[in-house]
Design a protein around this motif. Sequence first.
Motif, PDB file in Angstrom:
ATOM      1  N   ILE A 405      -1.190  -3.205   8.221  1.00 14.30           N
ATOM      2  CA  ILE A 405      -2.423  -2.067   8.335  1.00 14.30           C
ATOM      3  C   ILE A 405      -1.979  -0.903   9.036  1.00 14.30           C
ATOM      4  N   LEU A 409      -5.466   4.889   6.889  1.00 11.65           N
ATOM      5  CA  LEU A 409      -5.532   3.984   5.673  1.00 11.65           C
ATOM      6  C   LEU A 409      -5.087   4.705   4.419  1.00 11.65           C
ATOM      7  N   HIS A 412      -6.673   4.825  -1.706  1.00 13.36           N
ATOM      8  CA  HIS A 412      -7.396   4.037  -2.712  1.00 13.36           C
ATOM      9  C   HIS A 412      -7.992   2.664  -1.822  1.00 13.36           C
ATOM     10  N   TRP A 413      -7.379   2.527  -0.470  1.00 17.13           N
ATOM     11  CA  TRP A 413      -8.108   1.349   0.499  1.00 17.13           C
ATOM     12  C   TRP A 413      -9.672   2.016   0.708  1.00 17.13           C
ATOM     13  N   VAL A 485     -12.694  -3.403   1.621  1.00 18.07           N
ATOM     14  CA  VAL A 485     -11.358  -2.874   2.097  1.00 18.07           C
ATOM     15  C   VAL A 485     -10.388  -3.880   2.326  1.00 18.07           C
ATOM     16  N   ILE A 488      -8.956  -5.598  -0.894  1.00 14.04           N
ATOM     17  CA  ILE A 488      -8.058  -4.651  -1.225  1.00 14.04           C
ATOM     18  C   ILE A 488      -6.515  -4.879  -0.687  1.00 14.04           C
ATOM     19  N   ALA A 489      -6.667  -4.799   0.759  1.00 19.10           N
ATOM     20  CA  ALA A 489      -5.405  -4.858   1.547  1.00 19.10           C
ATOM     21  C   ALA A 489      -4.610  -6.162   1.175  1.00 19.10           C
ATOM     22  N   GLU A 492      -2.842  -6.312  -2.282  1.00 21.25           N
ATOM     23  CA  GLU A 492      -1.835  -5.595  -2.175  1.00 21.25           C
ATOM     24  C   GLU A 492      -0.710  -6.130  -1.235  1.00 21.25           C
TER      25      GLU A 492
END
Length: 496
Positions: A405, A409, A412-413, A485, A488-489, A492
């Motif tokens: 993290i 950010l 796109h996050w 969010v 999404i993280a 990925e």
Amino acid sequence: MTAPLPRSLDPAPGEVLPGYLLRLAHRLAVAPRDVGHLCGLTTGSNLPARHLVCLNDAQAQQVADVCRLHPAEVHALTLAGQAPGYTALRIDDPGRHQSPTSMANDGWVLTAFSRYCPDCLTETNHVPGGPVWQGSWRLPHTYLCERHNRLLAWQCPACQTPAFSNGYRSDGRWRPTQLIPAPGLRLDPARCRHRTGGGRVVTCGQPLDQRTGPAPRPTPAMTHAHRRLAEAATAGTDQEVTSLGQQVSAQRFFNDVRTTVSAIRGSWPVAREVLADPGSMDAVAAHIDALRRPHPERTAALGDGRVARTFGHPPADPVPAAALMALTVAILDDPSGYHTLARLLSALPATSTVHIRLRQHAPHCSSTMTAVIGRSIRSPQTAAGPLPLFPQPATHRGRLDPRTIPIVLPEHWVAPLDELDAPRRQLLRDAPIRLVQMVTGYSRRSAASYLGFPLGSLHPAADPLRAWQMQPGNAEAYQSALHRVAEIAIAEAPRR
């Protein structure tokens, strides 16, 4: 695989597992523990109460095989199956790490005893195996029988022990709970199963399906509150109910209920003027007075065991429970009820542990309730500023490495955050801190330090964002965006 029983029973409408096993055992003339053992529900010589709350698929399948039922019928015999909207019965309740055992020990689930309607037990005497115990009687907000227009009973009229319980120890604490009290005994389902001592002491055996006096009648406010709470408890995940003038999920509504109950009891007698019903309010006043007595006076005065010993749990006695819930629903039914709540919350003692519990609970209430808690409960000052008015629960603990993290950010996050009408600079500063909290459980100060934020800058940067979150619906929308969010993280993140 255990062979099916030679004879079985169809579940009665509204019945739960303890009553069903009791009827089945009575029909087969065996001890309930024997049936429980065949169903795979025993642990040693015990029938754990957690099975009342929910069953996993394997357990439900074994019960279904033994009792000649469909697994869906077995799941419907649990409280979670009957009350899908009731927060205290949800393993996936946001912000809480729940298990069947922890839910069975929650003061908002009556697993240690059961309220009951003597008239309902009498009317179901003809059902094979004996009278039917309703599952809804195990929920604290079920305090009356609308069919017979009476408040429920909760104690055996002979031994004064809570119905369907193992009773108390000498110090007033509950004896270890079981799915069925005294499971080794063969008794009619309507008879009191309490034993006044250990060993082979004679069981009470008092019939609970007989009236012993006039039944207490509910007030219109109690009946209205009962219907509101029952409708919310049976609401599906896609249904919404009204709380403080806004549509919310049933789970958030019940979190509002729990918060309001804590506020009423902790600030009493401030709330007394809200509901003009002196008789029912006298019951609440007597109960709260007993709660405030020192131990062991408190135990003797209450007489209703562990369930009623803290300000966060509802009373076991249906009379004060009905009055308390009527007052709670009256506040939540009022679109301007947040004014009353603000007054109650502001009146809580400064040293009250309720403050901590409510701050932790706030993100899971309606956005209006969250804002009221934030404005009304003062937080202690620290070097990094005050504690957050909107604490961040660790909803994604262990699902993402916090080292992935960044302090800023990726664009796109933050797409879900861009959909919010919030102060963007403060939002993008706050979001990574909350992401670290979501995956680690750190405090806000520790999460900011982990990312490398200067601690002295936390409070000024957050002011406009806090003001924005206090507007109805914003805090809830922010939490929803943060969850997106986080997903999404996680998607990925490199696979280990």
